[in-house]
Design a protein around this motif. Sequence first.
Motif, PDB file in Angstrom:
ATOM      1  N   GLN A 126      57.853  -1.938 -17.511  1.00  0.00           N
ATOM      2  CA  GLN A 126      58.673  -2.501 -16.437  1.00  0.00           C
ATOM      3  C   GLN A 126      59.259  -1.385 -15.568  1.00  0.00           C
ATOM      4  O   GLN A 126      59.140  -1.409 -14.346  1.00  0.00           O
ATOM      5  CB  GLN A 126      59.789  -3.341 -17.048  1.00  0.00           C
ATOM      6  N   TYR A 127      59.842  -0.377 -16.215  1.00  0.00           N
ATOM      7  CA  TYR A 127      60.480   0.688 -15.445  1.00  0.00           C
ATOM      8  C   TYR A 127      59.464   1.655 -14.844  1.00  0.00           C
ATOM      9  O   TYR A 127      59.702   2.218 -13.773  1.00  0.00           O
ATOM     10  CB  TYR A 127      61.565   1.375 -16.291  1.00  0.00           C
ATOM     11  N   GLU A 128      58.337   1.811 -15.501  1.00  0.00           N
ATOM     12  CA  GLU A 128      57.256   2.588 -14.881  1.00  0.00           C
ATOM     13  C   GLU A 128      56.774   1.893 -13.611  1.00  0.00           C
ATOM     14  O   GLU A 128      56.510   2.543 -12.600  1.00  0.00           O
ATOM     15  CB  GLU A 128      56.087   2.752 -15.858  1.00  0.00           C
ATOM     16  N   LEU A 129      56.682   0.566 -13.668  1.00  0.00           N
ATOM     17  CA  LEU A 129      56.248  -0.212 -12.504  1.00  0.00           C
ATOM     18  C   LEU A 129      57.227  -0.055 -11.345  1.00  0.00           C
ATOM     19  O   LEU A 129      56.822   0.092 -10.190  1.00  0.00           O
ATOM     20  CB  LEU A 129      56.100  -1.679 -12.893  1.00  0.00           C
ATOM     21  N   TYR A 130      58.513  -0.042 -11.645  1.00  0.00           N
ATOM     22  CA  TYR A 130      59.511   0.175 -10.592  1.00  0.00           C
ATOM     23  C   TYR A 130      59.308   1.532  -9.927  1.00  0.00           C
ATOM     24  O   TYR A 130      59.342   1.649  -8.696  1.00  0.00           O
ATOM     25  CB  TYR A 130      60.937   0.100 -11.155  1.00  0.00           C
ATOM     26  N   CYS A 131      59.103   2.570 -10.740  1.00  0.00           N
ATOM     27  CA  CYS A 131      58.907   3.917 -10.186  1.00  0.00           C
ATOM     28  C   CYS A 131      57.613   4.000  -9.382  1.00  0.00           C
ATOM     29  O   CYS A 131      57.584   4.598  -8.297  1.00  0.00           O
ATOM     30  CB  CYS A 131      58.920   4.956 -11.299  1.00  0.00           C
ATOM     31  N   GLU A 132      56.546   3.396  -9.894  1.00  0.00           N
ATOM     32  CA  GLU A 132      55.275   3.377  -9.160  1.00  0.00           C
ATOM     33  C   GLU A 132      55.440   2.661  -7.821  1.00  0.00           C
ATOM     34  O   GLU A 132      54.882   3.078  -6.801  1.00  0.00           O
ATOM     35  CB  GLU A 132      54.195   2.670  -9.991  1.00  0.00           C
ATOM     36  N   THR A 133      56.215   1.598  -7.829  1.00  0.00           N
ATOM     37  CA  THR A 133      56.459   0.829  -6.599  1.00  0.00           C
ATOM     38  C   THR A 133      57.150   1.698  -5.559  1.00  0.00           C
ATOM     39  O   THR A 133      56.742   1.748  -4.396  1.00  0.00           O
ATOM     40  CB  THR A 133      57.330  -0.403  -6.917  1.00  0.00           C
ATOM     41  N   TYR A 134      58.207   2.394  -5.966  1.00  0.00           N
ATOM     42  CA  TYR A 134      58.907   3.256  -5.009  1.00  0.00           C
ATOM     43  C   TYR A 134      58.016   4.387  -4.528  1.00  0.00           C
ATOM     44  O   TYR A 134      58.077   4.766  -3.357  1.00  0.00           O
ATOM     45  CB  TYR A 134      60.214   3.781  -5.600  1.00  0.00           C
ATOM     46  N   GLN A 136      54.793   4.252  -4.089  1.00  0.00           N
ATOM     47  CA  GLN A 136      53.916   3.643  -3.080  1.00  0.00           C
ATOM     48  C   GLN A 136      54.649   3.440  -1.762  1.00  0.00           C
ATOM     49  O   GLN A 136      54.110   3.722  -0.688  1.00  0.00           O
ATOM     50  CB  GLN A 136      53.389   2.286  -3.565  1.00  0.00           C
ATOM     51  N   LEU A 137      55.886   2.948  -1.841  1.00  0.00           N
ATOM     52  CA  LEU A 137      56.662   2.694  -0.624  1.00  0.00           C
ATOM     53  C   LEU A 137      56.985   4.003   0.100  1.00  0.00           C
ATOM     54  O   LEU A 137      56.939   4.060   1.338  1.00  0.00           O
ATOM     55  CB  LEU A 137      57.936   1.928  -0.962  1.00  0.00           C
ATOM     56  N   LEU A 138      57.301   5.057  -0.650  1.00  0.00           N
ATOM     57  CA  LEU A 138      57.586   6.354  -0.033  1.00  0.00           C
ATOM     58  C   LEU A 138      56.344   6.923   0.641  1.00  0.00           C
ATOM     59  O   LEU A 138      56.423   7.493   1.741  1.00  0.00           O
ATOM     60  CB  LEU A 138      58.126   7.328  -1.070  1.00  0.00           C
ATOM     61  N   GLU A 139      55.199   6.769  -0.017  1.00  0.00           N
ATOM     62  CA  GLU A 139      53.953   7.245   0.588  1.00  0.00           C
ATOM     63  C   GLU A 139      53.620   6.447   1.843  1.00  0.00           C
ATOM     64  O   GLU A 139      53.168   7.006   2.843  1.00  0.00           O
ATOM     65  CB  GLU A 139      52.830   7.200  -0.446  1.00  0.00           C
ATOM     66  N   GLN A 140      53.873   5.133   1.809  1.00  0.00           N
ATOM     67  CA  GLN A 140      53.664   4.308   2.994  1.00  0.00           C
ATOM     68  C   GLN A 140      54.568   4.775   4.126  1.00  0.00           C
ATOM     69  O   GLN A 140      54.135   4.912   5.271  1.00  0.00           O
ATOM     70  CB  GLN A 140      53.957   2.839   2.676  1.00  0.00           C
ATOM     71  N   VAL A 153      57.824  13.203  -4.632  1.00  0.00           N
ATOM     72  CA  VAL A 153      57.822  11.736  -4.599  1.00  0.00           C
ATOM     73  C   VAL A 153      58.225  11.135  -5.949  1.00  0.00           C
ATOM     74  O   VAL A 153      59.064  10.233  -5.996  1.00  0.00           O
ATOM     75  CB  VAL A 153      56.451  11.192  -4.126  1.00  0.00           C
ATOM     76  N   PRO A 154      57.668  11.610  -7.084  1.00  0.00           N
ATOM     77  CA  PRO A 154      58.049  10.984  -8.358  1.00  0.00           C
ATOM     78  C   PRO A 154      59.546  11.087  -8.668  1.00  0.00           C
ATOM     79  O   PRO A 154      60.124  10.185  -9.256  1.00  0.00           O
ATOM     80  CB  PRO A 154      57.226  11.758  -9.405  1.00  0.00           C
ATOM     81  N   VAL A 155      60.171  12.197  -8.267  1.00  0.00           N
ATOM     82  CA  VAL A 155      61.604  12.376  -8.519  1.00  0.00           C
ATOM     83  C   VAL A 155      62.407  11.388  -7.687  1.00  0.00           C
ATOM     84  O   VAL A 155      63.303  10.692  -8.194  1.00  0.00           O
ATOM     85  CB  VAL A 155      62.039  13.824  -8.206  1.00  0.00           C
ATOM     86  N   LEU A 156      62.100  11.285  -6.401  1.00  0.00           N
ATOM     87  CA  LEU A 156      62.830  10.360  -5.536  1.00  0.00           C
ATOM     88  C   LEU A 156      62.543   8.915  -5.929  1.00  0.00           C
ATOM     89  O   LEU A 156      63.439   8.067  -5.895  1.00  0.00           O
ATOM     90  CB  LEU A 156      62.479  10.603  -4.066  1.00  0.00           C
ATOM     91  N   ALA A 157      61.321   8.624  -6.334  1.00  0.00           N
ATOM     92  CA  ALA A 157      60.974   7.267  -6.758  1.00  0.00           C
ATOM     93  C   ALA A 157      61.815   6.847  -7.963  1.00  0.00           C
ATOM     94  O   ALA A 157      62.348   5.730  -8.015  1.00  0.00           O
ATOM     95  CB  ALA A 157      59.485   7.177  -7.082  1.00  0.00           C
ATOM     96  N   ARG A 158      61.963   7.748  -8.941  1.00  0.00           N
ATOM     97  CA  ARG A 158      62.760   7.418 -10.131  1.00  0.00           C
ATOM     98  C   ARG A 158      64.235   7.248  -9.761  1.00  0.00           C
ATOM     99  O   ARG A 158      64.913   6.356 -10.265  1.00  0.00           O
ATOM    100  CB  ARG A 158      62.601   8.515 -11.184  1.00  0.00           C
TER     101      ARG A 158
END
Length: 198
Positions: A126-134, A136-140, A153-158
């Motif tokens: 669940q929490y990995e999915l949240y980080c992956e989502t962010y 993706q949104l940051l890359e977009q 990106v992974p740091v800001l996503a988390r």
Amino acid sequence: MARMPLAERRRQLTEAAIRAMTRDGVSRTTTRSIAAEAGVSLSVFHYCFDSKQALLESVLTMITDHYIAVVKEAIRPRATLRETVRAGFQAYWDHVAARPAEHMLTYDLTQYALREPGFEHLARRQYELYCETYAQLLEQLGRQTGFELLVPVPVLARYLAAMTDGVTLNFLVLGDADAAAGILDMVTDHVAGLIRER
């Protein structure tokens, strides 16, 4: 009962599970009650999902996919970068305000998964999915605006996943929409400060 493609039947059962779990809680919702909610036999449920774990993962994915779609639609270039970032947060927040019980369900799912032996991986997923989502949104956002991040990106996503998780739970407990909006404004300023032109 009309025959339905497997993917469509899984979607139907997942939506029924979300309704049942939102109403009754995760621990009190059974496969039998989900089948009844969907108007199908228990054998249909077991044909579509080989375990409750598989169903819970489908529930998490469906809830997350829905608000991801809403936020992705909102993140399009605006007059300023700050307005673009804030629009993404606002889209998420509008989803929370419109569906508080669904967001409460995500916390119930987390607690259930952490307490139920053998289900711990669902909370992690669940929490990995949240980080992956962010991520993706940051890359977009980067593709659309031509800007780059000053942090990985992974740091800001988390960070964003933890922030929205906290502000959502705070709102569900206290019900203070103005406080939530103030936090989102502050985080928007922070995120905008971590972006620069290429």
